[in-house]
Design a protein around this motif. Structure first.
Motif, PDB file in Angstrom:
ATOM      1  N   VAL A  56       0.838  -1.210   0.000  1.00 16.13           N
ATOM      2  CA  VAL A  56       0.000   0.000   0.000  1.00 16.13           C
ATOM      3  C   VAL A  56       0.867   1.252   0.000  1.00 16.13           C
ATOM      4  O   VAL A  56       0.640   2.186  -0.775  1.00 16.13           O
ATOM      5  CB  VAL A  56      -0.945   0.001   1.215  1.00 16.13           C
ATOM      6  N   ILE A  57       1.878   1.294   0.867  1.00 16.40           N
ATOM      7  CA  ILE A  57       2.738   2.470   0.956  1.00 16.40           C
ATOM      8  C   ILE A  57       3.526   2.664  -0.335  1.00 16.40           C
ATOM      9  O   ILE A  57       3.705   3.798  -0.811  1.00 16.40           O
ATOM     10  CB  ILE A  57       3.681   2.355   2.165  1.00 16.40           C
ATOM     11  N   ALA A 103       1.097   4.005  -2.860  1.00 16.64           N
ATOM     12  CA  ALA A 103       0.730   5.365  -2.457  1.00 16.64           C
ATOM     13  C   ALA A 103       1.858   6.346  -2.771  1.00 16.64           C
ATOM     14  O   ALA A 103       1.609   7.481  -3.189  1.00 16.64           O
ATOM     15  CB  ALA A 103       0.396   5.393  -0.966  1.00 16.64           C
ATOM     16  N   TRP A 104       3.095   5.921  -2.578  1.00 19.98           N
ATOM     17  CA  TRP A 104       4.233   6.787  -2.866  1.00 19.98           C
ATOM     18  C   TRP A 104       4.309   7.104  -4.360  1.00 19.98           C
ATOM     19  O   TRP A 104       4.572   8.248  -4.745  1.00 19.98           O
ATOM     20  CB  TRP A 104       5.526   6.127  -2.395  1.00 19.98           C
ATOM     21  N   LEU A 126      -0.684   0.192   9.260  1.00 15.48           N
ATOM     22  CA  LEU A 126      -0.487   1.277   8.293  1.00 15.48           C
ATOM     23  C   LEU A 126      -0.489   2.632   8.985  1.00 15.48           C
ATOM     24  O   LEU A 126       0.368   3.485   8.709  1.00 15.48           O
ATOM     25  CB  LEU A 126      -1.586   1.226   7.228  1.00 15.48           C
ATOM     26  N   LEU A 152       2.492   5.419   9.097  1.00 17.90           N
ATOM     27  CA  LEU A 152       2.268   6.782   8.614  1.00 17.90           C
ATOM     28  C   LEU A 152       2.399   7.811   9.735  1.00 17.90           C
ATOM     29  O   LEU A 152       2.773   8.961   9.492  1.00 17.90           O
ATOM     30  CB  LEU A 152       0.882   6.889   7.973  1.00 17.90           C
ATOM     31  N   SER A 194      -0.630   9.882   3.225  1.00 15.86           N
ATOM     32  CA  SER A 194      -1.612   9.185   4.058  1.00 15.86           C
ATOM     33  C   SER A 194      -2.981   9.156   3.390  1.00 15.86           C
ATOM     34  O   SER A 194      -3.685   8.141   3.431  1.00 15.86           O
ATOM     35  CB  SER A 194      -1.719   9.869   5.426  1.00 15.86           C
ATOM     36  N   ALA A 245      -2.824   6.598   0.695  1.00 17.71           N
ATOM     37  CA  ALA A 245      -2.723   5.250   1.262  1.00 17.71           C
ATOM     38  C   ALA A 245      -4.078   4.759   1.778  1.00 17.71           C
ATOM     39  O   ALA A 245      -4.460   3.603   1.544  1.00 17.71           O
ATOM     40  CB  ALA A 245      -1.690   5.241   2.395  1.00 17.71           C
TER      41      ALA A 245
END
Length: 275
Positions: free
Chosen positions: A15-16, A19-20, A209, A213, A247, A250
């Motif tokens: 996920v991170i 998201a990045w 998560l 974050l 965040s 994410a």
């Protein structure tokens, strides 16, 4: 349990990572929306301070306008991210992702329900003090506890801690309601039930998560406690300009993943999705 945590950690990493990439490719648009949310919140606080002696009718009108503006920008942010995830190769404008009037109204009503759920959990756990009190007095009478006042403080602290944990869990379980309003056109209470149903079994992943974050925010608090003001300011700046947009992306990706795995009813109930 170890395998589950490994799977959860891998999911958090995935996920991170995604998201990045999304944040990096669309940083200025996402940062602009996050900055507008911050400006709206800050301006409303300042206006509340400066208009405290103004006519109450004008104050109510200003509060209403700021609430609507905040909700509009907040929903636009998540709606924009959803469009980015679903249409990666298309050019998307922020204006095209503005929420409708119905979505804003439903969000406001759902937020009210959200607050009621939090209060209800706190009220529900309040009788724990009355249940433990006669038990404590009986323990004193039997000689198992010597200091009633000290034991009472312990009982109160434990009860408050249980209530805080329960409220925190409830907060996470139902905080995804806004996605269902803008993505599934769900009604307010229906959105709360969907959030409760989809987060069932995913709480540990979401918690991990949030811990990842929130690391920079906790780090800034540590540096501030150590009176390392410059380092604390740098960490807070990093958190504000990078972690906040990251965040938001994410959490939207988490929503998409939970919905992809969700195989429940179209109208989930509350009782079967509490645990």
């Amino acid at each position: 349990m170890i395998n589950f945590l490994k799977e959860s950690t891998f999911t958090v990493n995935e996920v991170i990572g995604k998201a990045w990439r999304v944040t990096y490719d669309n940083y200025f648009s996402l940062a602009t929306l996050c900055f507008l949310i911050f400006i709206t919140f800050t301006t409303s606080s300042l206006m509340a301070f400066f208009l405290k002696d103004v006519n109450i009718g004008l104050r109510i009108l200003m509060v209403f306008l700021f609430i609507v503006l905040y909700c509009t920008i907040n929903l636009s942010l998540f709606k924009y991210i959803l469009h980015l995830l679903d249409n990666e190769n298309e050019q998307i404008t922020i204006v095209s992702t503005l929420p409708t009037r119905v979505q804003i109204i439903r969000f406001l009503i759902a937020t009210f329900y959200f607050a009621l759920c939090i209060v209800f959990v706190g009220v529900l756990l309040y009788p724990v003090l009355f249940i433990l009190d006669p038990i404590l007095r009986y323990a004193v009478k039997m000689g198992l506890v010597s200091d009633l006042a000290a034991a009472g403080r312990v009982v109160t602290n434990v009860s408050v801690a249980i209530a805080i944990v329960a409220i925190f869990i409830t907060f996470i379980r139902i905080s995804f309601f806004q996605f269902f309003i803008i993505d599934r056109q769900a009604k307010p209470f229906q959105a709360i039930k969907y959030s409760l149903a989809t987060t069932r079994g995913n709480f540990t992943k979401i918690l991990l998560l949030l811990l990842v974050l929130g690391f920079f925010h906790l780090l800034s608090l540590v540096f501030n406690y150590l009176h390392w003001s410059v380092i604390s300011l740098l960490v807070i700046s990093l958190s504000s300009f990078i972690i906040v947009p990251l965040s938001s992306v994410a959490l939207t990706i988490v929503y998409r993943k939970m919905m992809a795995e969700y195989d429940g009813n179209e109208e989930p109930d509350i009782i079967h999705n509490i645990v």
